[in-house]
Design a protein around this motif. Structure first.
Motif, PDB file in Angstrom:
ATOM      1  N   ALA A   1       0.854  -1.182   0.000  1.00 17.73           N
ATOM      2  CA  ALA A   1       0.000   0.000   0.000  1.00 17.73           C
ATOM      3  C   ALA A   1       0.885   1.226   0.000  1.00 17.73           C
ATOM      4  O   ALA A   1       2.099   1.138   0.180  1.00 17.73           O
ATOM      5  N   ILE A   2       0.274   2.383  -0.234  1.00 15.81           N
ATOM      6  CA  ILE A   2       1.000   3.632  -0.059  1.00 15.81           C
ATOM      7  C   ILE A   2       0.305   4.435   1.034  1.00 15.81           C
ATOM      8  O   ILE A   2      -0.891   4.277   1.292  1.00 15.81           O
ATOM      9  N   ALA A   3       1.071   5.261   1.707  1.00 14.43           N
ATOM     10  CA  ALA A   3       0.548   6.167   2.731  1.00 14.43           C
ATOM     11  C   ALA A   3       0.837   7.589   2.285  1.00 14.43           C
ATOM     12  O   ALA A   3       1.909   7.877   1.749  1.00 14.43           O
ATOM     13  N   VAL A   4      -0.117   8.488   2.494  1.00 16.44           N
ATOM     14  CA  VAL A   4       0.058   9.886   2.108  1.00 16.44           C
ATOM     15  C   VAL A   4      -0.181  10.778   3.315  1.00 16.44           C
ATOM     16  O   VAL A   4      -0.930  10.433   4.223  1.00 16.44           O
ATOM     17  N   ASP A   5       0.480  11.920   3.298  1.00 19.18           N
ATOM     18  CA  ASP A   5       0.290  12.875   4.388  1.00 19.18           C
ATOM     19  C   ASP A   5       0.750  14.246   3.922  1.00 19.18           C
ATOM     20  O   ASP A   5       1.473  14.375   2.921  1.00 19.18           O
TER      21      ASP A   5
ATOM     22  N   TYR B   1       3.216  17.940   0.588  1.00 17.87           N
ATOM     23  CA  TYR B   1       2.663  16.607   0.821  1.00 17.87           C
ATOM     24  C   TYR B   1       3.553  15.564   0.162  1.00 17.87           C
ATOM     25  O   TYR B   1       4.389  15.876  -0.694  1.00 17.87           O
ATOM     26  N   ARG B   2       3.369  14.304   0.557  1.00 15.79           N
ATOM     27  CA  ARG B   2       4.155  13.226  -0.037  1.00 15.79           C
ATOM     28  C   ARG B   2       3.414  11.903   0.074  1.00 15.79           C
ATOM     29  O   ARG B   2       2.442  11.754   0.817  1.00 15.79           O
ATOM     30  N   GLY B   3       3.930  10.925  -0.699  1.00 14.22           N
ATOM     31  CA  GLY B   3       3.430   9.567  -0.642  1.00 14.22           C
ATOM     32  C   GLY B   3       4.580   8.610  -0.398  1.00 14.22           C
ATOM     33  O   GLY B   3       5.670   8.794  -0.943  1.00 14.22           O
ATOM     34  N   VAL B   4       4.368   7.586   0.415  1.00 10.57           N
ATOM     35  CA  VAL B   4       5.395   6.614   0.780  1.00 10.57           C
ATOM     36  C   VAL B   4       4.888   5.217   0.458  1.00 10.57           C
ATOM     37  O   VAL B   4       3.738   4.868   0.783  1.00 10.57           O
TER      38      VAL B   4
ATOM     39  N   ASN C   1      -5.674  -1.834  -7.564  1.00  9.48           N
ATOM     40  CA  ASN C   1      -6.258  -2.223  -6.282  1.00  9.48           C
ATOM     41  C   ASN C   1      -5.353  -1.922  -5.093  1.00  9.48           C
ATOM     42  O   ASN C   1      -5.665  -2.300  -3.967  1.00  9.48           O
ATOM     43  N   LEU C   2      -4.228  -1.273  -5.332  1.00 15.35           N
ATOM     44  CA  LEU C   2      -3.307  -0.978  -4.242  1.00 15.35           C
ATOM     45  C   LEU C   2      -3.941   0.071  -3.318  1.00 15.35           C
ATOM     46  O   LEU C   2      -4.332   1.138  -3.772  1.00 15.35           O
ATOM     47  N   PRO C   3      -4.051  -0.209  -2.018  1.00 16.96           N
ATOM     48  CA  PRO C   3      -4.709   0.734  -1.116  1.00 16.96           C
ATOM     49  C   PRO C   3      -3.887   1.998  -0.869  1.00 16.96           C
ATOM     50  O   PRO C   3      -2.657   2.006  -0.993  1.00 16.96           O
ATOM     51  N   ILE C   4      -4.588   3.045  -0.488  1.00 18.49           N
ATOM     52  CA  ILE C   4      -3.969   4.299  -0.050  1.00 18.49           C
ATOM     53  C   ILE C   4      -4.417   4.576   1.374  1.00 18.49           C
ATOM     54  O   ILE C   4      -5.620   4.629   1.661  1.00 18.49           O
ATOM     55  N   TYR C   5      -3.450   4.741   2.263  1.00 18.86           N
ATOM     56  CA  TYR C   5      -3.746   5.133   3.642  1.00 18.86           C
ATOM     57  C   TYR C   5      -3.658   6.650   3.769  1.00 18.86           C
ATOM     58  O   TYR C   5      -2.718   7.276   3.278  1.00 18.86           O
ATOM     59  N   SER C   6      -4.625   7.225   4.466  1.00 20.77           N
ATOM     60  CA  SER C   6      -4.608   8.652   4.798  1.00 20.77           C
ATOM     61  C   SER C   6      -5.165   8.801   6.207  1.00 20.77           C
ATOM     62  O   SER C   6      -6.091   8.079   6.596  1.00 20.77           O
ATOM     63  N   ASP C   7      -4.614   9.718   6.978  1.00 20.36           N
ATOM     64  CA  ASP C   7      -5.135   9.927   8.334  1.00 20.36           C
ATOM     65  C   ASP C   7      -6.126  11.086   8.403  1.00 20.36           C
ATOM     66  O   ASP C   7      -6.547  11.488   9.484  1.00 20.36           O
ATOM     67  N   SER C   8      -6.510  11.618   7.236  1.00 23.63           N
ATOM     68  CA  SER C   8      -7.400  12.774   7.185  1.00 23.63           C
ATOM     69  C   SER C   8      -8.816  12.372   6.781  1.00 23.63           C
ATOM     70  O   SER C   8      -9.055  11.956   5.641  1.00 23.63           O
TER      71      SER C   8
ATOM     72  N   PRO D   1       3.130   6.573   8.271  1.00 27.13           N
ATOM     73  CA  PRO D   1       4.527   6.569   7.806  1.00 27.13           C
ATOM     74  C   PRO D   1       4.897   7.709   6.875  1.00 27.13           C
ATOM     75  O   PRO D   1       6.086   7.997   6.710  1.00 27.13           O
ATOM     76  N   ALA D   2       3.923   8.359   6.271  1.00 24.87           N
ATOM     77  CA  ALA D   2       4.231   9.524   5.424  1.00 24.87           C
ATOM     78  C   ALA D   2       4.310  10.813   6.207  1.00 24.87           C
ATOM     79  O   ALA D   2       4.547  11.886   5.634  1.00 24.87           O
ATOM     80  N   ASP D   3       4.131  10.744   7.516  1.00 17.77           N
ATOM     81  CA  ASP D   3       4.166  11.933   8.368  1.00 17.77           C
ATOM     82  C   ASP D   3       5.524  12.636   8.253  1.00 17.77           C
ATOM     83  O   ASP D   3       6.567  11.987   8.131  1.00 17.77           O
ATOM     84  N   PHE D   4       5.511  13.967   8.306  1.00 19.21           N
ATOM     85  CA  PHE D   4       6.728  14.751   8.185  1.00 19.21           C
ATOM     86  C   PHE D   4       7.441  14.937   9.528  1.00 19.21           C
ATOM     87  O   PHE D   4       8.521  15.522   9.577  1.00 19.21           O
ATOM     88  N   GLY D   5       6.847  14.467  10.607  1.00 14.18           N
ATOM     89  CA  GLY D   5       7.508  14.511  11.913  1.00 14.18           C
ATOM     90  C   GLY D   5       7.722  15.896  12.477  1.00 14.18           C
ATOM     91  O   GLY D   5       8.750  16.176  13.088  1.00 14.18           O
ATOM     92  N   ARG D   6       6.748  16.786  12.276  1.00 18.55           N
ATOM     93  CA  ARG D   6       6.920  18.168  12.736  1.00 18.55           C
ATOM     94  C   ARG D   6       6.011  18.535  13.892  1.00 18.55           C
ATOM     95  O   ARG D   6       5.886  19.707  14.215  1.00 18.55           O
TER      96      ARG D   6
END
Length: 233
Positions: free
Chosen positions: A104-108, A120-123, A163-170, A227-232
């Protein structure tokens, strides 16, 4: 007989997708710093136009980096589900929570101030590699989260990873994607014009393309930061 090409004008007298070089020339004639490019298929052209020049250029640059190309494997078998290539058969580099999908990919997104400098970015979760990154531009965090999901959907469709999932925390961004409308209250002005053009192209992509990739809420309260978090924070 030469195959027909399709031409995208991102920044010209009249932006759009054109089916002839002559029409493209008319759309950029006399326009300084025009941005345009030819594509082999209409689908590629429509996706590139929907992304917008900056996001498309960012994506193209990342594809030229061999490490980042390997981070998101091409679906060489033309299947509708994700098929990693042999180079990605190793164990995942990221330690994910139990229950998280590594294919999957994660975006943030992150924003210094809100509004402020947004990026923003995708991992790709199997390798932990950043597969796309855009910004910073002046905007808001919610807009960045929305654009990140659409960028991910367009990229996965381009690579036939349907069919690859995308994770988002928003939650807001996921709702906006479902509604195909970025319901921001940010004022449109000279400072935000570039961002609003990206929003319009993202909305157009959603309205003119279908997708089957699941968009999944990343449960931050249980799994920690995405995991795509920028850590700020």
């Amino acid at each position: 007989m030469a195959k027909q090409k399709f031409y995208v004008v991102w920044d010209g007298v009249e932006d759009g997708v054109y089916t002839s070089w002559e029409a493209c020339q008319e759309a950029v004639k006399g326009y300084s710093n025009a941005k345009y490019k030819s594509f082999k298929t209409e689908d590629e052209a429509e996706q590139a136009f929907a992304l917008g020049y900056e996001a498309w250029k960012e994506q193209e640059d990342s594809m030229k980096d061999s490490q980042q190309v390997e981070a998101m494997p091409e679906n060489k078998k033309e299947q509708t589900d994700a098929t990693p290539d042999e180079n990605d058969s190793q164990e995942p580099m990221l330690k994910l929570p139990d229950g998280a999908i590594n294919e999957a990919i994660a975006v943030d997104a992150a924003c210094s101030g809100n509004p402020g400098k947004m990026e923003y970015r995708g991992v790709y979760l199997r390798t932990g590699k950043t597969i796309f990154h855009f910004g910073p531009v002046f905007g808001t965090n919610n807009i960045g989260e929305f654009l990140a999901i659409v960028h991910g959907l367009a990229l996965l469709k381009q690579k036939n990873l349907l069919n690859l999932p995308i994770y988002s925390d928003s939650v807001n961004a996921q709702l906006w994607v479902r509604k195909k409308k970025c319901k921001t209250t940010l004022e449109r002005n000279e400072k935000t014009e570039q961002l609003f053009q990206m929003i319009e192209r993202a909305e157009k992509w959603l309205k003119t393309n279908s997708y089957t990739n699941p968009i999944i809420k990343w449960p931050t309260d249980k799994w920690g930061e995405i995991p795509a978090d920028f850590g700020r924070k």
